[in-house]
Design a protein around this motif. Structure first.
Motif, PDB file in Angstrom:
ATOM      1  N   TRP A   1      12.676  -2.663  -7.019  1.00 41.45           N
ATOM      2  CA  TRP A   1      11.390  -2.406  -7.702  1.00 41.45           C
ATOM      3  C   TRP A   1      10.237  -2.388  -6.694  1.00 41.45           C
ATOM      4  O   TRP A   1       9.356  -1.548  -6.751  1.00 41.45           O
ATOM      5  N   VAL A   2      10.243  -3.326  -5.754  1.00 42.92           N
ATOM      6  CA  VAL A   2       9.176  -3.394  -4.743  1.00 42.92           C
ATOM      7  C   VAL A   2       9.282  -2.231  -3.774  1.00 42.92           C
ATOM      8  O   VAL A   2       8.280  -1.556  -3.453  1.00 42.92           O
ATOM      9  N   ILE A   3      10.509  -1.912  -3.290  1.00 41.83           N
ATOM     10  CA  ILE A   3      10.670  -0.838  -2.313  1.00 41.83           C
ATOM     11  C   ILE A   3      10.254   0.498  -2.917  1.00 41.83           C
ATOM     12  O   ILE A   3       9.692   1.370  -2.233  1.00 41.83           O
ATOM     13  N   ALA A   4      10.489   0.682  -4.230  1.00 46.81           N
ATOM     14  CA  ALA A   4      10.079   1.927  -4.874  1.00 46.81           C
ATOM     15  C   ALA A   4       8.567   2.105  -4.879  1.00 46.81           C
ATOM     16  O   ALA A   4       8.068   3.220  -5.009  1.00 46.81           O
ATOM     17  N   ARG A   5       7.815   1.031  -4.731  1.00 52.09           N
ATOM     18  CA  ARG A   5       6.344   1.089  -4.772  1.00 52.09           C
ATOM     19  C   ARG A   5       5.699   0.903  -3.389  1.00 52.09           C
ATOM     20  O   ARG A   5       4.474   0.826  -3.291  1.00 52.09           O
ATOM     21  N   LEU A   6       6.498   0.797  -2.348  1.00 54.71           N
ATOM     22  CA  LEU A   6       5.925   0.648  -1.005  1.00 54.71           C
ATOM     23  C   LEU A   6       5.319   1.965  -0.535  1.00 54.71           C
ATOM     24  O   LEU A   6       5.876   3.032  -0.776  1.00 54.71           O
ATOM     25  N   LYS A   7       4.169   1.848   0.159  1.00 60.14           N
ATOM     26  CA  LYS A   7       3.531   3.027   0.741  1.00 60.14           C
ATOM     27  C   LYS A   7       2.795   2.601   2.011  1.00 60.14           C
ATOM     28  O   LYS A   7       2.435   1.429   2.184  1.00 60.14           O
ATOM     29  N   ILE A   8       2.589   3.576   2.882  1.00 61.30           N
ATOM     30  CA  ILE A   8       1.900   3.329   4.159  1.00 61.30           C
ATOM     31  C   ILE A   8       0.481   3.882   4.048  1.00 61.30           C
ATOM     32  O   ILE A   8       0.289   5.061   3.765  1.00 61.30           O
ATOM     33  N   GLU A   9      -0.513   3.006   4.245  1.00 62.64           N
ATOM     34  CA  GLU A   9      -1.925   3.399   4.185  1.00 62.64           C
ATOM     35  C   GLU A   9      -2.553   3.239   5.561  1.00 62.64           C
ATOM     36  O   GLU A   9      -2.159   2.357   6.342  1.00 62.64           O
ATOM     37  N   THR A  10      -3.540   4.087   5.822  1.00 61.15           N
ATOM     38  CA  THR A  10      -4.281   4.043   7.093  1.00 61.15           C
ATOM     39  C   THR A  10      -5.686   3.517   6.811  1.00 61.15           C
ATOM     40  O   THR A  10      -6.455   4.130   6.073  1.00 61.15           O
ATOM     41  N   LEU A  11      -6.016   2.364   7.388  1.00 53.97           N
ATOM     42  CA  LEU A  11      -7.327   1.733   7.221  1.00 53.97           C
ATOM     43  C   LEU A  11      -7.924   1.490   8.590  1.00 53.97           C
ATOM     44  O   LEU A  11      -7.372   0.727   9.399  1.00 53.97           O
ATOM     45  N   ASN A  12      -9.076   2.172   8.864  1.00 57.57           N
ATOM     46  CA  ASN A  12      -9.758   2.008  10.155  1.00 57.57           C
ATOM     47  C   ASN A  12      -8.810   2.284  11.316  1.00 57.57           C
ATOM     48  O   ASN A  12      -8.661   1.473  12.239  1.00 57.57           O
ATOM     49  N   SER A  13      -8.141   3.439  11.238  1.00 57.44           N
ATOM     50  CA  SER A  13      -7.197   3.897  12.263  1.00 57.44           C
ATOM     51  C   SER A  13      -6.028   2.937  12.451  1.00 57.44           C
ATOM     52  O   SER A  13      -5.366   2.959  13.489  1.00 57.44           O
ATOM     53  N   LYS A  14      -5.784   2.079  11.484  1.00 56.91           N
ATOM     54  CA  LYS A  14      -4.652   1.159  11.545  1.00 56.91           C
ATOM     55  C   LYS A  14      -3.771   1.372  10.325  1.00 56.91           C
ATOM     56  O   LYS A  14      -4.244   1.377   9.202  1.00 56.91           O
ATOM     57  N   ARG A  15      -2.472   1.551  10.559  1.00 55.89           N
ATOM     58  CA  ARG A  15      -1.536   1.813   9.469  1.00 55.89           C
ATOM     59  C   ARG A  15      -0.939   0.495   8.996  1.00 55.89           C
ATOM     60  O   ARG A  15      -0.475  -0.329   9.797  1.00 55.89           O
ATOM     61  N   GLU A  16      -0.941   0.298   7.659  1.00 53.44           N
ATOM     62  CA  GLU A  16      -0.444  -0.928   7.072  1.00 53.44           C
ATOM     63  C   GLU A  16       0.455  -0.602   5.894  1.00 53.44           C
ATOM     64  O   GLU A  16       0.315   0.437   5.243  1.00 53.44           O
ATOM     65  N   LEU A  17       1.372  -1.521   5.624  1.00 51.92           N
ATOM     66  CA  LEU A  17       2.302  -1.375   4.502  1.00 51.92           C
ATOM     67  C   LEU A  17       1.693  -2.053   3.281  1.00 51.92           C
ATOM     68  O   LEU A  17       1.321  -3.236   3.331  1.00 51.92           O
ATOM     69  N   LYS A  18       1.551  -1.288   2.170  1.00 51.77           N
ATOM     70  CA  LYS A  18       0.926  -1.793   0.957  1.00 51.77           C
ATOM     71  C   LYS A  18       1.867  -1.579  -0.233  1.00 51.77           C
ATOM     72  O   LYS A  18       2.823  -0.785  -0.171  1.00 51.77           O
TER      73      LYS A  18
END
Length: 305
Positions: free
Chosen positions: A71-88
């Motif tokens: 359930w969690v892996i299906a909702r994981l996405k990679i976002e870019t905030l202030n030129s830094k990529r984070e897993l949300k």
């Protein structure tokens, strides 16, 4: 390691793993890029992880770990905030679908009618997957260290250049200050020389002025003494005339006082003479009256006899 799936992020396949650290009481989700070897992590403690499923009747039971991980892996996405990529964690499943979309309570490797060699080969391939993953992680860490060292060297070089630039500016400013100081001292010397020349000329004029002033003062003193002498003579004359006038006035007042006193004495003498004459008349009138009374008495006595 509790669970693994594969999922595509930004056209790149990632290996998604779920780790359960019971000693630290936390769940860690890790995705590993098979092409770029990028790694991202998303960490939950047990309380926050359980709160994700408090309104999910199917996954509310903590024993359904694999279903929760899916359930969690299906909702994981990679976002870019202030030129830094984070897993949300997205609120809804993403467009990229995990390789195993259904919830399962247990998952086992499908062995079917495999013989011993096939099972051995499968286990070796699974072991090699971990080995390759560890090698890629080590390679990724080495590349990261190399980039970090390169960045550190770059920063050191930039710091060196910056220090050289600062020192150069300091040296230029020091030379400029020295030049300005020399120029200021030169102007001060020139101004002092001009001031000294002005002071000499002024002293010369003062001497000339003092000489001329002494003569003028002496002449002024003589004229002043002459005016004072004339003024003193006029004052003495005026004083003498005033004293003479006062003396005449005093004599006039004295004579008037003597005349007034003599007049008063004459008036008093006349008054006394009038008083004496009046007393004499009164005495004579009384004597005459007494004699008349005596004569009347004698006459009456004779008549009575």
């Amino acid at each position: 390691l509790m669970y693994q799936e594969s999922k595509e992020f930004n056209s790149e396949m990632f290996l998604c793993s779920a780790y359960d650290n019971e000693s630290a009481s936390r769940i860690t989700f890790e995705i590993y890029g098979l092409d770029t070897q990028d790694m991202y992590h998303l960490i939950y403690d047990y309380q926050n992880f359980n709160s994700l499923f408090r309104f999910n009747a199917e996954l509310m039971n903590p024993t359904k770990k694999e279903g929760r991980f899916n359930w969690v892996i299906a909702r994981l996405k990679i976002e870019t905030l202030n030129s830094k990529r984070e897993l949300k964690l997205a609120p809804d499943p993403t467009e990229e679908v995990a390789s195993i979309p259904l919830y399962e309570t247990q998952r086992k490797i499908p062995t079917g009618r495999m013989d011993l060699n096939e099972r051995k080969k499968l286990r070796e391939s699974m072991d090699m997957l971990d080995i390759r993953r560890a090698e890629k992680i080590q390679k990724r860490r080495l590349e990261w260290k190399q980039r970090a060292l390169k960045r550190i060297m770059q920063l050191k070089e930039e710091d060196k250049l910056r220090k050289e630039s600062v020192n150069q500016k300091i040296e230029e400013e020091r030379k400029l200050r020295v030049k300005m100081k020399e120029e200021r001292e030169r102007r001060e010397r020139e101004e002092e020389a001009r001031a000294e020349a002005i002071r000499k000329q002024r002293r010369k004029k003062v001497v000339e002025k003092e000489t001329s002033t002494k003569e003028d003062v002496q002449k002024s003193y003589e004229e002043l003494r002459s005016r004072w002498r004339i003024s003193d003579e006029a004052a003495a004359k005026t004083k003498a005339e005033h004293e003479e006038k006062l003396e005449r006035e005093r004599q006039s007042r004295l004579e008037a006082a003597q005349q007034a006193q003599q007049h008063a004495l004459d008036i008093q003498a006349r008054r006394e003479a009038a008083w004496a004459a009046k007393e004499e008349r009164i005495r004579k009138a009384e004597a005459a009256k007494i004699n008349h009374i005596r004569d009347v008495k004698i006459t009456l006595e004779r008549q009575a006899e």
